[in-house]
Design a protein around this motif. Structure first.
Motif, mmCIF file in Angstrom:
data_model
loop_
_atom_site.group_PDB
_atom_site.id
_atom_site.type_symbol
_atom_site.label_atom_id
_atom_site.label_comp_id
_atom_site.label_asym_id
_atom_site.label_seq_id
_atom_site.Cartn_x
_atom_site.Cartn_y
_atom_site.Cartn_z
ATOM 1 N N GLU A 198 -57.547 -14.983 -67.935
ATOM 2 C CA GLU A 198 -56.863 -14.591 -69.166
ATOM 3 C C GLU A 198 -55.361 -14.832 -69.114
ATOM 4 O OE1 GLU A 198 -58.261 -11.140 -71.571
ATOM 5 O OE2 GLU A 198 -56.258 -10.408 -71.116
ATOM 6 N N ASN A 199 -54.764 -14.745 -67.915
ATOM 7 C CA ASN A 199 -53.311 -14.882 -67.835
ATOM 8 C C ASN A 199 -52.855 -16.208 -67.248
ATOM 9 O OD1 ASN A 199 -53.056 -12.359 -68.957
ATOM 10 N ND2 ASN A 199 -53.097 -11.337 -66.975
ATOM 11 N N ALA A 200 -53.759 -17.169 -67.144
ATOM 12 C CA ALA A 200 -53.338 -18.458 -66.580
ATOM 13 C C ALA A 200 -52.537 -19.245 -67.611
ATOM 14 C CB ALA A 200 -54.573 -19.253 -66.158
ATOM 15 N N CYS A 201 -51.715 -20.172 -67.103
ATOM 16 C CA CYS A 201 -50.996 -21.092 -67.992
ATOM 17 C C CYS A 201 -51.411 -22.512 -67.650
ATOM 18 C CB CYS A 201 -49.491 -20.953 -67.804
ATOM 19 S SG CYS A 201 -48.874 -19.360 -68.360
ATOM 20 N N LEU A 202 -51.298 -23.386 -68.623
ATOM 21 C CA LEU A 202 -51.698 -24.779 -68.423
ATOM 22 C C LEU A 202 -50.644 -25.694 -69.014
ATOM 23 C CD1 LEU A 202 -53.850 -26.950 -67.710
ATOM 24 C CD2 LEU A 202 -54.942 -26.479 -69.899
ATOM 25 N N LEU A 203 -50.262 -26.709 -68.225
ATOM 26 C CA LEU A 203 -49.345 -27.736 -68.737
ATOM 27 C C LEU A 203 -50.128 -29.025 -68.925
ATOM 28 C CD1 LEU A 203 -46.267 -27.229 -66.333
ATOM 29 C CD2 LEU A 203 -46.750 -26.087 -68.500
ATOM 30 N N GLY A 204 -49.883 -29.697 -70.028
ATOM 31 C CA GLY A 204 -50.578 -30.959 -70.251
ATOM 32 C C GLY A 204 -49.778 -31.829 -71.200
ATOM 33 N N THR A 205 -50.242 -33.064 -71.337
ATOM 34 C CA THR A 205 -49.569 -33.926 -72.310
ATOM 35 C C THR A 205 -50.098 -33.580 -73.707
ATOM 36 O OG1 THR A 205 -51.219 -35.584 -71.940
ATOM 37 C CG2 THR A 205 -49.168 -35.830 -70.714
ATOM 38 N N ASP A 206 -49.388 -34.088 -74.689
ATOM 39 C CA ASP A 206 -49.743 -33.779 -76.071
ATOM 40 C C ASP A 206 -51.232 -34.032 -76.348
ATOM 41 O OD1 ASP A 206 -49.602 -33.401 -78.824
ATOM 42 O OD2 ASP A 206 -49.119 -35.502 -79.151
ATOM 43 N N ALA A 207 -51.770 -35.101 -75.707
ATOM 44 C CA ALA A 207 -53.167 -35.472 -75.976
ATOM 45 C C ALA A 207 -54.147 -34.402 -75.496
ATOM 46 C CB ALA A 207 -53.489 -36.799 -75.304
ATOM 47 N N LYS A 253 -43.318 -37.205 -67.019
ATOM 48 C CA LYS A 253 -42.234 -36.869 -66.080
ATOM 49 C C LYS A 253 -41.690 -35.460 -66.371
ATOM 50 C CE LYS A 253 -37.981 -38.727 -64.150
ATOM 51 N NZ LYS A 253 -37.399 -37.396 -64.200
ATOM 52 N N ASN A 254 -41.485 -35.140 -67.633
ATOM 53 C CA ASN A 254 -40.990 -33.805 -67.981
ATOM 54 C C ASN A 254 -41.983 -32.719 -67.559
ATOM 55 O OD1 ASN A 254 -38.856 -35.081 -69.073
ATOM 56 N ND2 ASN A 254 -39.428 -34.780 -71.216
ATOM 57 N N LEU A 255 -43.260 -33.045 -67.712
ATOM 58 C CA LEU A 255 -44.305 -32.091 -67.316
ATOM 59 C C LEU A 255 -44.204 -31.809 -65.818
ATOM 60 C CD1 LEU A 255 -48.063 -32.448 -68.281
ATOM 61 C CD2 LEU A 255 -47.395 -31.853 -65.996
ATOM 62 N N ARG A 256 -44.104 -32.885 -65.024
ATOM 63 C CA ARG A 256 -44.054 -32.695 -63.558
ATOM 64 C C ARG A 256 -42.792 -31.951 -63.143
ATOM 65 N NH1 ARG A 256 -46.410 -38.514 -62.037
ATOM 66 N NH2 ARG A 256 -48.564 -37.882 -61.768
ATOM 67 N N ASP A 257 -41.668 -32.320 -63.768
ATOM 68 C CA ASP A 257 -40.409 -31.633 -63.421
ATOM 69 C C ASP A 257 -40.533 -30.140 -63.706
ATOM 70 O OD1 ASP A 257 -39.295 -33.963 -62.647
ATOM 71 O OD2 ASP A 257 -38.070 -34.270 -64.453
ATOM 72 N N THR A 258 -41.147 -29.827 -64.830
ATOM 73 C CA THR A 258 -41.266 -28.411 -65.211
ATOM 74 C C THR A 258 -42.204 -27.678 -64.256
ATOM 75 O OG1 THR A 258 -40.824 -28.948 -67.510
ATOM 76 C CG2 THR A 258 -41.944 -26.865 -67.113
ATOM 77 N N PHE A 266 -41.720 -46.341 -65.403
ATOM 78 C CA PHE A 266 -42.859 -45.521 -64.975
ATOM 79 C C PHE A 266 -44.032 -45.710 -65.943
ATOM 80 C CE2 PHE A 266 -45.084 -41.396 -64.912
ATOM 81 C CZ PHE A 266 -45.255 -41.219 -63.549
ATOM 82 N N TYR A 267 -43.682 -46.018 -67.173
ATOM 83 C CA TYR A 267 -44.698 -46.069 -68.234
ATOM 84 C C TYR A 267 -45.094 -47.504 -68.576
ATOM 85 C CZ TYR A 267 -43.228 -41.253 -68.662
ATOM 86 O OH TYR A 267 -42.933 -39.945 -68.377
ATOM 87 N N THR A 268 -46.157 -47.606 -69.379
ATOM 88 C CA THR A 268 -46.667 -48.902 -69.816
ATOM 89 C C THR A 268 -45.583 -49.714 -70.536
ATOM 90 O OG1 THR A 268 -48.936 -48.111 -69.938
ATOM 91 C CG2 THR A 268 -48.364 -49.913 -71.418
ATOM 92 N N LEU A 269 -45.571 -51.016 -70.241
ATOM 93 C CA LEU A 269 -44.604 -51.904 -70.898
ATOM 94 C C LEU A 269 -45.342 -52.804 -71.870
ATOM 95 C CD1 LEU A 269 -42.633 -53.155 -67.758
ATOM 96 C CD2 LEU A 269 -41.821 -51.509 -69.438
ATOM 97 N N GLU A 270 -44.678 -53.186 -72.937
ATOM 98 C CA GLU A 270 -45.320 -54.115 -73.869
ATOM 99 C C GLU A 270 -44.269 -55.010 -74.493
ATOM 100 O OE1 GLU A 270 -47.173 -51.506 -76.753
ATOM 101 O OE2 GLU A 270 -45.296 -51.360 -77.856
#
Ligand code: SF4
Length: 908
Positions: free
Chosen positions: A795-804, A754-759, A535-539
């Protein structure tokens, strides 16, 4: 209750509310709908929504019939006004009662719409006459608000198929002024800086005064060539950094003239600095003149591209025309042309790729452009040249220093002079900014871009981009030698990857040396990867190369040299022509010749030689001590996005120091997280290594100031030991319970998409049941800025994001009271990271991880009244990483149940 006779009575307002939506009819009756019911209404075209693309994503449906999107109506009636793209944001913008539930939000959509339509109705006759043609044009394009607006504004007989879209008419001309000259070197004393600080701040605290004193060092006169005065100043959140450095910086600028650049990493901080500068220049007109925001060219609207898009669109009415019409309104709203600015209706990107209306491909024709004298980019560049204070970003500063005039000021007939004083705020990002700014990429995308620049579009002519031949034709009409050079370049560019290259390369039918090289690269990476369909970049490391790849490398290198030679020749001939005809040359022809020569030189002397050097060292089997090379298949959302060969500096602060710091006379590098803090104590060396100060002959002046916040009272840190993180249910369950314990106001940070979407899939509904809205990067069809705006507004919203994402989140107050990391944010073990770990030592991983934790923790407590909890769902978090947190902040290792109880109590 809304009036039954209102013009929207046959619509249903929809606001997503998992698992379906809240709906309200024109009579004000609201109910909950299942996803299926809501989707049916949405697809029927009878829905009233805020942000159709976002709602489509929540309805799990794609393109649909045109809808009544209230954001569009707002953009038409109140163009250029900043807006949070939601029902709540609309209500706030109109000064209405703020809706607290999805039902109230859906009802608010009616109220907002009616108010806006009333506003249109009440406009003065002159304004109505101005707007009516555009309403008519958009009506014919199928815009759902069109007929209602025509009724409010009055219908007009249309003369032109793009009536009202010609927003460039009437824009003011910029005027050229003499260059401002070289800045002086008059010193700034600490007492002058303190006096200024006292004028800006009502009773500054002693720490802020001491900070200002420390910053003043960077504004002293340079005493030795190549030895700038560098101040590394770390100051915890709440010190009052911005005004602290604006005090000496503004005194310096007043004494010495233009030449001060304040550079940030994030747009957020850029905006914040602009707000703080209001203390310095309270009068808006003076502020606009003295403090100018400067961004890269790609951030500004290109009027010529806009005009051509508008003309094309007249032939194909639809949502694109609507987007262009609303952008026309924005253009006429006294904008500075910055499409990344707060007033631009960014939601329109769902209907129109913004790259179509910006100058991203180097196709600007400068003085030959009919809009040259009103061009937003030209205006911004000129304003910045004369402004005492320029607010820019690290990427632009580095692009200028790297000689990338294409990304910066190619228009000028003199290259931008070196700026002599910098303030690098968010200085902890300099390393990463230099890493990207000084890197080289030879990829399919880059090759195709160069090929298009030289040969124009070869498959479909959707853009006005025409290639060198058409751009230069009249300039070299009587110059046979130049015409031959041009023909040679056009022919040679046929060796580069062309449009549709990805399908041919991955499908095994590459054409020409560029695509053959890419096909070899693609096979090479896949052969060396464990999971070639990842799913992710290959190198993959390039060495050793197989014989076929070696042949492809050599052939492409030869081909690139064959392109560079005629381009360089053409640039030389254009310059000769300028010299020979200097007495008779019209200024606009000179400007075009100069711009063309510079564009050719950039490709012939910078881009192509960098690529051939990369290939030649690869062919020779050389491994450089300074660089890391690798092949990459970059993937976005599991799909191939680009294939190429990357070269990065192992230590990008070497060119940063050489190209930017050394030529400067002084620089303040400041941040809340400049130094690493290991168990042995605070580490200045890490700050010097990561900012380039280590490579300068004169050591920097260092200072640090702790945060005034009382972390023992304001913060709690939990290392949770018993979460089965690898089990998606376990991870999602922990996030859910933590978010419920805080009552929302939580930011969940993930190290993998992927973990973000699953959650998200598992927790959206239970949170909605508890009245907590959830937004998620990589799930919701919103850009990061809009996501953070929505999160901040509720005020009570939640946000999921990647570390960046943590860099872009600046949310003071209760809207952010909990940060949860799904695991320790170790750096990814990429080829580049491996090389850096060898160069900087094994502790490099710890250093980066501590800095990330430190930055994320810094998001949590932004004011003296803020309280926040920080959670890492990884029991194995090493104690040595905990030095990232302020000493006073209590850390507890415990089970999830205990953490939940503590968080609930602490935030109650
Ligand atoms: S001068 Fe260049 S960037 Fe400006 S409007 Fe014309 S083509 Fe676009």
């Amino acid at each position: 209750m809304l009036p039954a006779s209102q013009p929207l009575s046959d619509l249903t307002a929809l606001v997503p509310a998992p698992p379906g939506a809240a709906a309200c009819n024109g009579a004000g009756h609201c109910r909950r709908l299942s996803l299926k019911e809501a989707r049916e209404i949405f697809q029927s075209g009878r829905a009233l929504v805020a942000h159709a693309a976002f709602v489509a994503g929540r309805m799990k449906t794609g393109a649909t019939r045109p809808l009544h999107d209230v954001l569009e109506l707002f953009a038409f009636i109140r163009p250029g006004r900043p807006l949070i793209p939601s029902a709540l944001g609309l209500a706030r913008a109109l000064g209405l009662e703020l809706p607290q539930t999805p039902e109230a939000s859906s009802r608010a959509l009616f109220e907002v719409s009616l108010r806006l339509l009333d506003e249109a109705h009440d406009l003065p006759a002159e304004a109505k006459a101005r707007l009516a043609p555009l309403a008519g044009t958009l009506s014919r394009a199928g815009w759902r608000w069109g007929p209602l607006l025509e009724r409010a504004l009055g219908e007009v007989r249309q003369g032109s198929p793009i009536a009202g879209l010609e927003a460039w008419r009437g824009l003011p001309h910029w005027e050229d002024e003499a260059l401002a000259g070289t800045p002086g070197s008059l010193p700034v004393t600490t007492s002058e800086a303190r006096a200024r600080l006292n004028a800006l701040v009502d009773r500054p605290r002693p720490e802020q005064e001491a900070y200002s004193d420390a910053a003043t060092y960077a504004f002293g006169p340079r005493e030795e060539s190549g030895a700038p005065k560098i101040a590394l100043v770390e100051a915890g959140t709440g010190t009052g950094k911005t005004l602290g450095y604006l005090a000496p910086a503004s005194v310096w600028a007043e004494k010495n003239g233009p030449g001060l650049w304040i550079s940030t990493y994030t747009r957020n901080l850029q905006r914040q600095i602009v707000q703080e500068i209001a203390h310095l220049y309270p009068d808006p007109d003076e502020r606009a003149e003295k403090a100018v925001v400067r961004k890269g060219r790609e951030n500004y609207l290109c009027l010529l591209n806009f005009e051509e898009a508008a003309k094309r669109t007249a032939l194909a009415p639809g949502q694109r025309s609507v987007a262009l019409g609303l952008i026309a309104r924005w253009i006429s709203s006294n904008t500075d042309g910055d499409i990344s600015g707060a007033g631009f209706p960014a939601f329109l990107a769902a209907s129109l790729p913004l790259s179509e209306i910006t100058d991203r491909r180097g196709e600007c024709i400068y003085a030959a452009c009919p809009h040259y004298r009103i061009c937003f980019i030209e205006r911004a560049i000129r304003r910045a040249r004369h402004a005492p204070i320029v607010i820019a970003n690290h990427a632009l500063v580095i692009a200028q220093a790297a000689g990338d005039w294409l990304a910066t000021d190619q228009t000028s007939d003199t290259p931008p002079e070196r700026r002599l004083r910098y303030v690098f705020d968010e200085g902890h990002h300099l390393f990463d900014a230099a890493d990207s700014g000084f890197a080289a990429t030879l990829s399919g995308r880059e090759m195709a871009e160069l090929r298009r620049w030289i040969r124009g579009p070869e498959a479909r002519a959707r853009t006005r981009m025409r290639g060198l031949e058409e751009r230069l034709r009249d300039l070299i009409a009587d110059h046979e030698e130049a015409q031959h050079a041009l023909e040679d370049a056009v022919q040679a560019a046929g060796s580069l990857a062309g449009e549709g290259w990805m399908a041919r390369v991955t499908g095994g039918s590459p054409r020409g040396p560029g695509e053959i090289f890419l096909a070899e690269t693609y096979n090479h990476v896949r052969a060396r990867s464990d999971d070639r369909d990842s799913f992710y970049t290959l190198e993959a490391e390039p060495h050793p190369l197989g014989p076929d790849t070696l042949r492809a490398v050599a052939e492409l290198s030869r081909s690139l040299k064959r392109i560079a030679q005629p381009l360089a020749q053409l640039a030389k001939l254009l310059r000769q022509a300028m010299d020979e005809k200097s007495a008779t040359l019209e200024p606009y022809t000179r400007a075009r010749l100069e711009a063309a020569a510079r564009g050719l030189d950039r490709r012939a002397r910078l881009v192509l030689p960098a690529w051939t050097e990369m290939l030649d060292t690869l062919e020779a089997g050389e491994i450089s001590d300074d660089f890391t090379d690798w092949f990459e298949i970059s993937r976005e959302d599991g799909r191939n996005a680009d294939i190429g060969f990357e070269r990065h500096w192992i230590d990008p602060t070497v060119p940063l120091a050489a190209e930017i710091l050394e030529p400067a006379h002084g620089a303040l590098i400041t941040s809340a997280t400049l130094r690493d803090a290991s168990l042995e104590g605070e580490d200045w060396q890490s700050a010097e290594v990561r900012t380039g100060a280590l490579h300068l002959p004169q050591p920097p002046r260092r200072a640090s100031f702790g945060s005034p916040f009382r972390y023992e009272r304001q913060a709690r840190i939990f290392i949770v030991k018993d979460v089965a993180r690898r089990d998606p249910d376990g991870l999602a369950g922990a996030m859910r319970e933590l978010f419920l314990a805080s009552g929302g106001g939580a930011l969940g940070l993930f190290t993998a998409v992927k973990n973000l979407r699953d959650t998200e899939a598992r927790i959206a509904q239970p949170l909605a049941d508890a009245g907590i809205p959830l937004y998620a990067q990589h799930v919701d069809r919103l850009d990061t800025g809009a996501l953070v705006d929505l999160f901040r507004a509720e005020e009570n919203a939640c946000l999921l994001g990647t570390d960046a994402l943590r860099d872009g989140v600046d949310v003071p107050g209760r809207s952010l009271r909990l940060v949860v990391f799904d695991k320790v944010p170790w750096p990814k073990p990429t080829i580049l990271h491996k090389a850096r770990r060898i160069r900087f030592g094994r502790s490099y991983d710890d250093l980066l991880t501590r800095l990330r934790l430190k930055q994320a923790f810094g998001r949590l407590v932004r004011g003296p009244e803020d309280r926040g909890c920080f959670v890492i769902l990884e029991g194995a978090t090493p104690s040595r990483l905990l030095a990232a947190f302020p000493e006073a902040a209590p850390v507890k290792r415990c089970g999830l149940a205990e953490a939940i109880g503590d968080i609930r109590d602490f935030l109650a």
